[in-house]
Design a protein around this motif. Structure first.
Motif, PDB file in Angstrom:
ATOM      1  N   THR A 118      -1.354   1.338   5.656  1.00  0.00           N
ATOM      2  CA  THR A 118      -0.850   2.702   5.499  1.00  0.00           C
ATOM      3  C   THR A 118      -1.698   3.627   6.377  1.00  0.00           C
ATOM      4  N   GLN A 142      -9.820   6.420  -3.829  1.00  0.00           N
ATOM      5  CA  GLN A 142      -9.868   7.877  -3.828  1.00  0.00           C
ATOM      6  C   GLN A 142     -10.735   8.307  -2.659  1.00  0.00           C
ATOM      7  N   VAL A 146      -3.584   6.801   7.678  1.00  0.00           N
ATOM      8  CA  VAL A 146      -4.288   8.006   7.232  1.00  0.00           C
ATOM      9  C   VAL A 146      -4.715   8.767   8.478  1.00  0.00           C
ATOM     10  N   LEU A 160      -7.149  12.257  -0.296  1.00  0.00           N
ATOM     11  CA  LEU A 160      -5.982  11.390  -0.437  1.00  0.00           C
ATOM     12  C   LEU A 160      -6.344  10.250  -1.374  1.00  0.00           C
ATOM     13  N   THR A 161      -5.344   9.715  -2.053  1.00  0.00           N
ATOM     14  CA  THR A 161      -5.554   8.532  -2.875  1.00  0.00           C
ATOM     15  C   THR A 161      -4.611   7.437  -2.407  1.00  0.00           C
ATOM     16  N   LEU A 162      -5.178   6.305  -2.035  1.00  0.00           N
ATOM     17  CA  LEU A 162      -4.388   5.146  -1.643  1.00  0.00           C
ATOM     18  C   LEU A 162      -4.236   4.203  -2.833  1.00  0.00           C
ATOM     19  N   SER A 163      -3.103   3.532  -2.895  1.00  0.00           N
ATOM     20  CA  SER A 163      -2.869   2.550  -3.948  1.00  0.00           C
ATOM     21  C   SER A 163      -2.364   1.255  -3.332  1.00  0.00           C
ATOM     22  N   CYS A 164      -2.696   0.155  -3.986  1.00  0.00           N
ATOM     23  CA  CYS A 164      -2.250  -1.166  -3.551  1.00  0.00           C
ATOM     24  C   CYS A 164      -1.718  -1.902  -4.772  1.00  0.00           C
ATOM     25  N   HIS A 209      -7.005   1.137  -6.237  1.00  0.00           N
ATOM     26  CA  HIS A 209      -6.929   2.490  -5.702  1.00  0.00           C
ATOM     27  C   HIS A 209      -8.138   2.792  -4.828  1.00  0.00           C
ATOM     28  N   GLU A 234       0.840  -1.197   0.000  1.00  0.00           N
ATOM     29  CA  GLU A 234       0.000   0.000   0.000  1.00  0.00           C
ATOM     30  C   GLU A 234       0.876   1.248   0.000  1.00  0.00           C
ATOM     31  N   SER A 235       0.332   2.315  -0.542  1.00  0.00           N
ATOM     32  CA  SER A 235       1.003   3.616  -0.520  1.00  0.00           C
ATOM     33  C   SER A 235      -0.058   4.702  -0.578  1.00  0.00           C
ATOM     34  N   GLY A 236       0.365   5.928  -0.253  1.00  0.00           N
ATOM     35  CA  GLY A 236      -0.514   7.075  -0.419  1.00  0.00           C
ATOM     36  C   GLY A 236      -1.101   7.635   0.863  1.00  0.00           C
TER      37      GLY A 236
END
Length: 115
Positions: free
Chosen positions: A109, A81, A111, A18-22, A79, A6-8
């Motif tokens: 991650t 959003q 938040v 924020l936008t998270l990505s995996c 993702h 994960e990131s973001g």
């Protein structure tokens, strides 16, 4: 071996985005991430959103209309959003993937939404 990265995550003010990505591309098997979960301190892990192949997206009531889950076509990327963030969205967010009856998780991650 299954790898979900994960990131973001980060710190954002209330009302921000924020936008998270995996990313599951580092896995030894062709597994696709299918959902996002979150866990706040003292609380159990809860579902945020899922997107299974051929099934419509599902969202927790608390995030409907503010969060959008999506999959990047042709890649094992997922993702999330997140718009109109609220302090109660503060949590560690985890990416999830399913293989048969087994569920796999990323490392999470953080938040944090400040008021």
């Amino acid at each position: 071996q299954v790898q979900l990265v994960e990131s973001g995550g980060g710190l954002v003010q209330a009302g921000g985005s924020l936008t998270l990505s995996c990313d599951a591309s580092g896995s030894d098997i062709r597994i696709d991430p299918v959902g996002w979960y979150r866990q706040a301190p003292g609380n159990e892990r809860e579902l945020v959103a899922t997107i299974y192949p051929g099934v419509r997206r599902t969202y927790a009531d608390a995030v409907k209309g503010r969060f959008t889950i999506s999959r990047q076509s042709g890649k094992r990327l997922l993702h999330l959003q997140m718009d109109s963030l609220k302090p109660e969205d503060t949590a560690v967010y985890y990416c999830a993937a399913k293989w048969g009856s087994a569920m796999y998780w990323g490392q999470g991650t953080q938040v944090t939404v400040s008021s």
